[in-house]
Design an enzyme around this catalytic site. Structure first.
Site, PDB file in Angstrom:
ATOM      1  N   ASN A 109       2.500   5.633 -12.330  1.00  0.00           N
ATOM      2  CA  ASN A 109       1.441   7.673 -11.447  1.00  0.00           C
ATOM      3  C   ASN A 109       2.438   9.013 -11.581  1.00  0.00           C
ATOM      4  O   ASN A 109       1.896   9.816 -11.121  1.00  0.00           O
ATOM      5  CB  ASN A 109       0.848   6.611 -10.790  1.00  0.00           C
ATOM      6  N   ASN A 132      -3.320   1.424  -9.656  1.00  0.00           N
ATOM      7  CA  ASN A 132      -4.144   2.177  -8.716  1.00  0.00           C
ATOM      8  C   ASN A 132      -5.037   3.349  -8.951  1.00  0.00           C
ATOM      9  O   ASN A 132      -5.051   4.012  -7.978  1.00  0.00           O
ATOM     10  CB  ASN A 132      -2.563   2.259  -7.599  1.00  0.00           C
ATOM     11  N   SER A 241       8.075  -2.256  -6.641  1.00  0.00           N
ATOM     12  CA  SER A 241       6.850  -1.824  -6.756  1.00  0.00           C
ATOM     13  C   SER A 241       6.100  -1.748  -7.578  1.00  0.00           C
ATOM     14  O   SER A 241       6.223  -2.890  -8.345  1.00  0.00           O
ATOM     15  CB  SER A 241       7.283  -0.068  -7.347  1.00  0.00           C
ATOM     16  N   THR A 242       4.436  -1.442  -7.803  1.00  0.00           N
ATOM     17  CA  THR A 242       3.580  -1.947  -8.931  1.00  0.00           C
ATOM     18  C   THR A 242       4.254  -1.794  -9.931  1.00  0.00           C
ATOM     19  O   THR A 242       3.698  -2.588 -10.759  1.00  0.00           O
ATOM     20  CB  THR A 242       2.266  -0.803  -8.365  1.00  0.00           C
ATOM     21  N   GLY A 243       4.491  -0.858 -10.059  1.00  0.00           N
ATOM     22  CA  GLY A 243       4.959  -0.065 -12.177  1.00  0.00           C
ATOM     23  C   GLY A 243       6.533  -1.464 -12.407  1.00  0.00           C
ATOM     24  O   GLY A 243       5.716  -2.273 -13.434  1.00  0.00           O
ATOM     25  N   TRP A 263       8.875   8.371 -13.254  1.00  0.00           N
ATOM     26  CA  TRP A 263      10.161   9.267 -12.760  1.00  0.00           C
ATOM     27  C   TRP A 263       9.876   9.233 -11.076  1.00  0.00           C
ATOM     28  O   TRP A 263       9.425  10.315 -10.654  1.00  0.00           O
ATOM     29  CB  TRP A 263       9.320  10.692 -13.744  1.00  0.00           C
ATOM     30  N   HIS A 293       9.738   0.674  -1.132  1.00  0.00           N
ATOM     31  CA  HIS A 293      10.761   0.378  -2.600  1.00  0.00           C
ATOM     32  C   HIS A 293      11.727   1.463  -3.061  1.00  0.00           C
ATOM     33  O   HIS A 293      11.574   2.095  -1.765  1.00  0.00           O
ATOM     34  CB  HIS A 293       8.806   1.822  -3.568  1.00  0.00           C
TER      35      HIS A 293
END
Ligand code: CTP
EC number: 2.4.99.-
Length: 319
Positions: A109, A132, A241-243, A263, A293
């Site tokens: 995101n 998300n 993290s979610t990513g 990024w 995170h």
């Protein structure tokens, strides 16, 4: 130690990386990038020692009965009751069972996506994973719209939908979910206490409006298994993290994984400010100890995997 290990000195310097984020340290080329298929297979095999995304992506109906009490994964002293609604929304079988794709996009995101013109490229992948419940329509040229799998932390209800206080917030939410059709909506409902009311409201809206979206709730062991995998590769992450979770899951069913919107730095390589999220005004929290995170460390790892051909990381323009 295998190809994935990072040296200790590199890890200790992760704070410096944040400060140096405007420098060329993460300059990398997407031109001439080539997939390293044997490394992709090796990573898949190694991750399978810790988790099987097909199974761990969601608990299934037969795991629980309504009224069962479970302990939160990251807060073992507190408990959650499996409600009738939650139970009725658990999938019968894993929503990822037997699903395989040649190319996948995992879309983070970061504001780095703004002006990227990556929308078409992202949508051209066989399977697109987003995080998300990020909005897409208003940003289609940069982020695309295809969403086959989308995550939703319970906190999103508060952050993006006014805690469902007004009818219009609820309508906006129902509209957003109806756009997903029968994509997978992945809700980490068993991590920490605090979001249970939100999860219940979400479940109730899905049932009441007979939404087609396919709900999934990650297994109780997923987060520990993912952390375990990265720890053995010397990536010390308190809470992925979610990513990073999505990349780790995607290795199971995607031959080629392309990352966009990763990024976690306030400036780009040329010193231009970058928003934390492409769609809201949330600030960078990972600078404070409050954030669980370690995105810059995660990014460093993903960057290294890009250079090795295990995944493709796009942080620039797509055209
Ligand atoms: N991300 C990134 N750089 C940013 C923002 C996000 O690389 N500036 C990546 C991270 O991997 C992140 C994912 O995109 O997990 C999705 O972003 P977000 O919704 O902010 O996820 P989280 O921060 O993990 O969610 P939360 O704050 O609810 O834990």
């Amino acid at each position: 130690d295998g190809e994935l290990s990072l040296s200790r000195s590199m890890l200790n310097s992760s704070d410096k990386i944040i400060q140096k984020s405007g420098s060329s340290i993460f300059q990398h080329s997407v031109e001439g990038w080539k997939i390293n298929s044997s490394l992709v297979l090796e990573i898949r095999k190694n991750i399978l020692r810790f988790l099987d995304a097909e199974r761990d992506v969601s608990v299934v109906k037969s795991s629980f009965k309504p009224g069962d009490v479970i302990h939160y994964v990251l807060d073992r002293r507190r408990t959650l009751n499996i409600s009738q609604d939650l139970h009725s929304l658990l999938p019968e079988v894993s929503p990822m069972k037997n699903r395989r794709f040649k190319t996948c996009a995992v879309v983070g995101n970061s504001g780095i996506l703004l002006d990227s013109e990556c929308g078409k490229e992202i949508d051209s992948h066989d399977f697109v994973i987003r995080c998300n419940l990020a909005p897409v329509v208003e940003f289609a040229a940069d982020v695309g719209t295809k969403s086959d799998f989308i995550t939703m932390n319970p906190s999103v209800v508060q952050r993006a939908f006014g805690g469902f206080r007004n009818e219009s917030d609820r309508e906006k939410f129902v509209h957003r979910l109806s756009m997903l059709n029968d994509s997978v909506l992945w809700i980490p409902a068993f991590m920490v206490k605090g979001g249970e009311k939100h999860v219940e409201w979400v479940n109730a809206l899905i049932l009441k409006n007979k939404l087609k979206v396919r709900t999934a709730y990650p297994s109780l062991r997923l987060i520990h298994a993912v952390r375990g995998y990265w720890l053995t590769n010397k990536v010390h992450i308190k809470r992925p993290s979610t990513g990073l979770l999505m990349y780790t899951l995607a290795t199971r069913f995607c031959d080629e994984i392309h990352l966009y919107g990763f990024w976690p730095f306030p400036k780009d390589l040329y010193g231009k400010p970058v928003k934390y999220h492409y769609y809201d005004d949330l600030k960078y929290r990972y600078f404070s100890n409050a954030s669980p995170h370690r995105m810059p460390l995660e990014f460093k790892t993903l960057h290294m995997l890009h250079n090795q051909g295990a995944l493709k990381l796009t942080t620039g323009k797509c055209v």
